[in-house]
Design an enzyme around this catalytic site. Sequence first.
Site, mmCIF file in Angstrom:
data_model
loop_
_atom_site.group_PDB
_atom_site.id
_atom_site.type_symbol
_atom_site.label_atom_id
_atom_site.label_comp_id
_atom_site.label_asym_id
_atom_site.label_seq_id
_atom_site.Cartn_x
_atom_site.Cartn_y
_atom_site.Cartn_z
ATOM 1 N N SER A 1 0.827 -1.246 -0.084
ATOM 2 C CA SER A 1 0.046 0.100 0.098
ATOM 3 C C SER A 1 0.838 1.332 0.004
ATOM 4 C CB SER A 1 -0.726 0.012 1.076
ATOM 5 O OG SER A 1 -0.228 0.097 2.375
ATOM 6 N N LYS B 1 -5.297 4.153 8.972
ATOM 7 C CA LYS B 1 -4.644 4.817 8.375
ATOM 8 C C LYS B 1 -5.020 6.492 8.410
ATOM 9 C CE LYS B 1 -3.026 1.463 5.425
ATOM 10 N NZ LYS B 1 -2.450 1.108 4.029
#
Length: 341
Positions: free
Chosen positions: A238, A283
């Site tokens: 990611s 996140k």
Amino acid sequence: MNRRLVTILAVLFPALLLVTVALNVKVPYVALGPGPTFDTLGEIDGKAVVAIEGTDTDPTTGELVMTTVGVSDRLTVAQALTAWLGSRYGIAPREQIYPPTATREQVKEADAAQFEQSERSAELAALHHLDLPVVLRVARVGESGPSAGVLREDDRLVTVDGEPVTTAGSVQRAVAAVAPGTPVDVGIVRDGVEQTVTVTVGARPDDPEEGFLGISPEEVPDVPFDVTFNLADVGGPSAGLIFSLAVVDKLSPGELSGGAVVAGTGTIDSDGAVGPIGGITHKLVAASEDGATVFLVPADNCAEARSAAPDGMRLVEVETLEGAIGALGSLADGGDAPSCE
């Protein structure tokens, strides 16, 4: 033993047993929460997170923040309940992170391999965006595939069916559009000589209606400098988008962040396509705590991101590297950008 003491022990023993179980018995769950963040324009342990050596780089300010998800394993009953009742962490079955068919070491190795691939793809996507040279070549030819005896390892791929190809993805797309059994011209450079060879396209093993060359195309940077990513003990794919933005920012005039703290996430391929990731809600929390006011969100993660956006966080919807760069440029100029909201 008097009756009063017996009564007290009868009351305390179950409670003590429950406490012992809560503090010592492990459960098959993990806690997921905000993980460490890294400014990809900054340094870690005295080294640039994204180091470029062999060419001049453009000064940068602001931050391009890579976000991660923290995983806590081997939870006790008490720890799992605390995480479940709180708002900062989520609980997931342990097998989602550590499949029962793989050891912890195997999972770690797989995550590391994905991370290394994301680094390669990030560099390639940045170089393509900057129109810097990348060699597209044949890395492997299947022994019994359609290209066996026609294409060779290290052949440089130039065209497929008359169309220019510059990335591994463009090769796959061009061949997929050709019906199996159809001869197709492949333009190559072999030993410095341009030529055209003809391959009768086979059928893809996973989709018999799409064409298949039976080769593994590979992209190799052809630039007089080196790009190195200096993060250890981080896994998964990611980081690709943020890594690619950092490379572009360092190799081009101006500042992508506009001097602000910009965070984000997303996979990337060498074509610059941005893909979805897991743990977006965690996140976002990590980015907010790090001072970010803008978060680049893969389009397929927008719905989930909307459900947990911290106050004051601007969610920018991103589908490609080009789109992310355009959105940041617009925001830096006081304009608008595609939004998840």
